[in-house]
Design a protein around this motif. Structure first.
Motif, short mmCIF file in Angstrom:
data_model
loop_
_atom_site.label_atom_id
_atom_site.label_comp_id
_atom_site.label_asym_id
_atom_site.label_seq_id
_atom_site.Cartn_x
_atom_site.Cartn_y
_atom_site.Cartn_z
N VAL A 56 -36.22 27.33 108.97
CA VAL A 56 -35.98 26.62 107.71
C VAL A 56 -34.80 25.66 107.87
N ILE A 57 -33.74 26.14 108.52
CA ILE A 57 -32.56 25.31 108.76
C ILE A 57 -32.92 24.13 109.65
N ALA A 58 -33.76 24.36 110.65
CA ALA A 58 -34.15 23.27 111.56
C ALA A 58 -34.84 22.14 110.79
N LEU A 59 -35.71 22.50 109.86
CA LEU A 59 -36.38 21.49 109.05
C LEU A 59 -35.37 20.73 108.20
N ALA A 60 -34.55 21.46 107.46
CA ALA A 60 -33.59 20.81 106.55
C ALA A 60 -32.60 19.95 107.33
N ASP A 61 -32.07 20.48 108.42
CA ASP A 61 -31.06 19.76 109.19
C ASP A 61 -31.64 18.52 109.86
N THR A 62 -32.89 18.60 110.30
CA THR A 62 -33.55 17.44 110.90
C THR A 62 -33.68 16.31 109.89
N LEU A 63 -34.13 16.64 108.67
CA LEU A 63 -34.30 15.60 107.66
C LEU A 63 -32.95 14.97 107.29
N CYS A 64 -31.94 15.81 107.14
CA CYS A 64 -30.60 15.29 106.82
C CYS A 64 -30.08 14.42 107.96
N GLY A 65 -30.30 14.87 109.19
CA GLY A 65 -29.83 14.10 110.35
C GLY A 65 -30.52 12.75 110.46
N TYR A 66 -31.83 12.73 110.21
CA TYR A 66 -32.55 11.47 110.25
C TYR A 66 -32.07 10.53 109.16
N GLY A 67 -31.80 11.08 107.98
CA GLY A 67 -31.25 10.26 106.91
C GLY A 67 -29.90 9.68 107.29
N CYS A 68 -29.09 10.50 107.94
CA CYS A 68 -27.77 10.05 108.38
C CYS A 68 -27.89 8.92 109.40
N VAL A 69 -28.78 9.06 110.36
CA VAL A 69 -29.01 8.01 111.37
C VAL A 69 -29.32 6.69 110.68
N ARG A 70 -30.20 6.76 109.69
CA ARG A 70 -30.64 5.55 108.99
C ARG A 70 -29.52 4.94 108.13
N ASP A 74 -22.46 0.01 109.89
CA ASP A 74 -22.54 -0.95 111.00
C ASP A 74 -21.46 -0.66 112.03
N GLY A 75 -21.86 -0.61 113.30
CA GLY A 75 -20.90 -0.41 114.38
C GLY A 75 -20.70 1.04 114.79
N ALA A 76 -21.19 1.97 113.98
CA ALA A 76 -21.04 3.39 114.33
C ALA A 76 -21.87 3.70 115.57
N ALA A 77 -21.38 4.64 116.39
CA ALA A 77 -22.07 5.01 117.63
C ALA A 77 -23.09 6.11 117.40
N ARG A 108 -17.27 6.13 105.82
CA ARG A 108 -17.06 5.62 107.18
C ARG A 108 -16.77 6.74 108.17
N THR A 109 -16.31 7.88 107.68
CA THR A 109 -15.98 8.99 108.59
C THR A 109 -16.89 10.20 108.41
N THR A 110 -17.43 10.37 107.22
CA THR A 110 -18.33 11.51 106.99
C THR A 110 -19.49 11.10 106.09
N GLN A 111 -20.58 11.86 106.23
CA GLN A 111 -21.68 11.81 105.27
C GLN A 111 -21.95 13.24 104.82
N LEU A 112 -22.40 13.37 103.57
CA LEU A 112 -22.77 14.68 103.03
C LEU A 112 -24.21 14.57 102.54
N TRP A 113 -25.06 15.49 103.04
CA TRP A 113 -26.48 15.48 102.70
C TRP A 113 -26.91 16.84 102.18
N ASP A 114 -27.76 16.82 101.17
CA ASP A 114 -28.37 18.04 100.63
C ASP A 114 -29.86 18.00 100.90
#
Length: 139
Positions: A56-70, A74-77, A108-114
């Motif tokens: 369950v965590i893998a699903l939730a964390d993957t979606l949040c991570g993909y959202g974060c990537v998107r 600009d310029g973040a690694a 610029r330093t953090t994102q928070l996703w639910d």
């Protein structure tokens, strides 16, 4: 750019890695949200016959991570998850689990996703999930 942007990009992005291994499918992507699903199968369950919490965590964390990537500035690694929390309200033995991740903070330093994970067939909430991502910058 090579940054994944739509659902097809993200499904290719995850192929051959954990999201592909466990059968996560990205269903839809938008500004500040991602939706996806994962089939409930025996090899994603704990030995007691219910969906494993880590699946369950893998699903939730993957979606949040993909959202974060998107949503990276600009310029973040890139990013890395620095904290996550999940509350489990139910489980599943069969069918499909679906989830929606939403941005709550994009700095610029953090994102928070639910994210909320539900059992598609019953509509019951399986888990609520929150994670903090640290934005990484080139050295």
């Amino acid at each position: 750019s090579n940054t994944p942007n739509d659902k097809d990009d993200f499904n290719r992005f995850g192929a051959g890695f954990l999201p592909g291994l466990i059968g996560i499918n990205i269903a839809a992507v938008g500004d500040d949200w991602v939706e996806g699903e994962m089939p409930v199968r025996r090899d994603l369950m704990a030995p007691h016959g219910f969906l494993h919490a880590a699946s369950v965590i893998a699903l939730a964390d993957t979606l949040c991570g993909y959202g974060c990537v998107r949503a990276l500035p600009d310029g973040a690694a890139g990013f890395t998850t620095v904290e996550l929390k999940s509350n489990f309200l139910g489980t599943a033995r069969e069918g499909t689990v679906i989830a929606r991740a939403e941005a709550k903070h994009k700095g610029r330093t953090t994102q928070l996703w639910d994210a909320e994970v539900k059992h598609r067939e019953t509509g019951k909430v399986i888990a609520v999930f929150r994670c903090t991502q640290m934005v990484l910058w080139p050295r």
